[in-house]
Design a protein around this motif. Sequence first.
Motif, PDB file in Angstrom:
ATOM      1  N   GLU A 117      75.138 -86.627 -40.074  1.00  0.00           N
ATOM      2  CA  GLU A 117      75.118 -87.626 -40.333  1.00  0.00           C
ATOM      3  C   GLU A 117      75.703 -88.696 -41.307  1.00  0.00           C
ATOM      4  OE1 GLU A 117      71.196 -89.471 -42.386  1.00  0.00           O
ATOM      5  OE2 GLU A 117      70.669 -87.864 -40.237  1.00  0.00           O
ATOM      6  N   THR A 118      75.950 -87.683 -42.401  1.00  0.00           N
ATOM      7  CA  THR A 118      76.944 -87.840 -43.744  1.00  0.00           C
ATOM      8  C   THR A 118      78.318 -88.730 -43.483  1.00  0.00           C
ATOM      9  OG1 THR A 118      75.841 -85.906 -45.503  1.00  0.00           O
ATOM     10  CG2 THR A 118      78.136 -87.404 -45.722  1.00  0.00           C
ATOM     11  N   VAL A 151      72.044 -83.177 -31.056  1.00  0.00           N
ATOM     12  CA  VAL A 151      71.582 -83.603 -32.673  1.00  0.00           C
ATOM     13  C   VAL A 151      72.599 -84.266 -33.004  1.00  0.00           C
ATOM     14  CG1 VAL A 151      72.963 -81.834 -35.031  1.00  0.00           C
ATOM     15  CG2 VAL A 151      71.950 -80.754 -33.161  1.00  0.00           C
ATOM     16  N   LEU A 152      74.048 -84.781 -32.291  1.00  0.00           N
ATOM     17  CA  LEU A 152      74.301 -86.614 -32.128  1.00  0.00           C
ATOM     18  C   LEU A 152      73.733 -87.828 -31.760  1.00  0.00           C
ATOM     19  CD1 LEU A 152      77.237 -88.153 -33.139  1.00  0.00           C
ATOM     20  CD2 LEU A 152      77.865 -87.484 -30.552  1.00  0.00           C
ATOM     21  N   ALA A 153      72.850 -87.374 -31.270  1.00  0.00           N
ATOM     22  CA  ALA A 153      72.041 -88.390 -30.505  1.00  0.00           C
ATOM     23  C   ALA A 153      71.109 -88.994 -31.950  1.00  0.00           C
ATOM     24  CB  ALA A 153      71.103 -88.227 -29.841  1.00  0.00           C
ATOM     25  N   ASP A 154      71.038 -87.723 -33.161  1.00  0.00           N
ATOM     26  CA  ASP A 154      69.569 -88.581 -33.811  1.00  0.00           C
ATOM     27  C   ASP A 154      70.545 -88.545 -35.101  1.00  0.00           C
ATOM     28  OD1 ASP A 154      67.724 -86.973 -32.364  1.00  0.00           O
ATOM     29  OD2 ASP A 154      67.513 -84.887 -33.311  1.00  0.00           O
ATOM     30  N   THR A 164      78.458 -98.873 -31.865  1.00  0.00           N
ATOM     31  CA  THR A 164      79.237 -98.461 -32.308  1.00  0.00           C
ATOM     32  C   THR A 164      79.775 -97.468 -32.154  1.00  0.00           C
ATOM     33  OG1 THR A 164      78.270-100.292 -34.056  1.00  0.00           O
ATOM     34  CG2 THR A 164      80.576 -98.844 -34.692  1.00  0.00           C
ATOM     35  N   TYR A 165      78.869 -95.905 -31.559  1.00  0.00           N
ATOM     36  CA  TYR A 165      79.364 -95.039 -31.843  1.00  0.00           C
ATOM     37  C   TYR A 165      78.883 -94.501 -30.226  1.00  0.00           C
ATOM     38  CZ  TYR A 165      79.769 -93.622 -36.614  1.00  0.00           C
ATOM     39  OH  TYR A 165      80.234 -93.646 -38.096  1.00  0.00           O
ATOM     40  N   PHE A 166      79.407 -93.589 -29.683  1.00  0.00           N
ATOM     41  CA  PHE A 166      79.604 -93.583 -28.305  1.00  0.00           C
ATOM     42  C   PHE A 166      79.543 -91.797 -28.501  1.00  0.00           C
ATOM     43  CE2 PHE A 166      79.136 -97.765 -28.406  1.00  0.00           C
ATOM     44  CZ  PHE A 166      79.068 -97.996 -27.434  1.00  0.00           C
ATOM     45  N   ILE A 182      71.754 -84.971 -21.030  1.00  0.00           N
ATOM     46  CA  ILE A 182      72.672 -85.361 -21.052  1.00  0.00           C
ATOM     47  C   ILE A 182      71.810 -87.348 -21.268  1.00  0.00           C
ATOM     48  CG2 ILE A 182      74.307 -84.530 -19.345  1.00  0.00           C
ATOM     49  CD1 ILE A 182      72.398 -87.141 -17.413  1.00  0.00           C
ATOM     50  N   TYR A 183      72.357 -87.656 -22.386  1.00  0.00           N
ATOM     51  CA  TYR A 183      72.706 -89.394 -22.234  1.00  0.00           C
ATOM     52  C   TYR A 183      73.312 -90.142 -22.008  1.00  0.00           C
ATOM     53  CZ  TYR A 183      69.787 -86.488 -26.112  1.00  0.00           C
ATOM     54  OH  TYR A 183      69.152 -85.326 -26.428  1.00  0.00           O
TER      55      TYR A 183
END
Length: 268
Positions: A117-118, A151-154, A164-166, A182-183
């Motif tokens: 996240e940082t 974790v990435l989705a959160d 912007t982020y995928f 899956i997302y």
Amino acid sequence: MLPFALNHMTAPKMGWEGFADLAAGLGCVGVEYRNDLTGPLFGGADPAAVGAAVRARGLRFLALAEVKMFNDWSDAKAAEAEALMQVAAAAGAEAVSLIPRNDGVATERGESRKVTETALREILPMLKAHGLRAMVEPLGFAVCSLRYKEVLADAIDAVGGVGTYFMVHDTFHHALAGFGPIYPELTGIVHVSGVKDMIALDDMRDPHRVLVDGDDVLGNVAQIRALRRAGYEGPISYEPFAPSVHDMADPKAALAASMEFIRKGVEA
């Protein structure tokens, strides 16, 4: 027709122009180039000229890889990310690729979320300034600081990064991480490679990654079918790391056969 693409890791000994010809000849929708192959990026060619040549072949410049260890954030990492974005923007690339640290640090979920996240919060305005997206790739190795998609989705949601982020859905790394959710709505690209050897998931490494065929043990076809049925319509990009694939003087026929295998399996 499935929208196949090629990552330059498919044929890393080819120059950028021959690689673009290979992708066009296979009917691909686009290519991904990399800054971690032997020699200078694009062989020293001007990024704008490379981008123009890619588009002249009817291809999209899907992404330029990569910012390594992006979530080990520092001023030096910011400079590295900025430099890659400048090249990507000059070449007309749609995105840059972000690869997490993979050295046994920040592997616990809480720490993974914190460091990711940082970095994502700091990188977001840089991407927007250059008109770029980022493809963030969770790695399934146990020593990775971003192993799990949730974790990435959160983290993406927390920094306001949707759009912007995928995510990169890498079929190899998705299997190593234990499969899991899956997302499709957050997935920007799918990376495919197969493993033929019946070895434990924890023992699988990049050199095992070959072209997908009927001997694949990772369930590539099932993974792609699930993503497609859930609404994902984006590129499916080959990224094999096995020396046996890299040593092919002319991989076109082998790639075409693998693409047909996946196409038939997904559409069945």
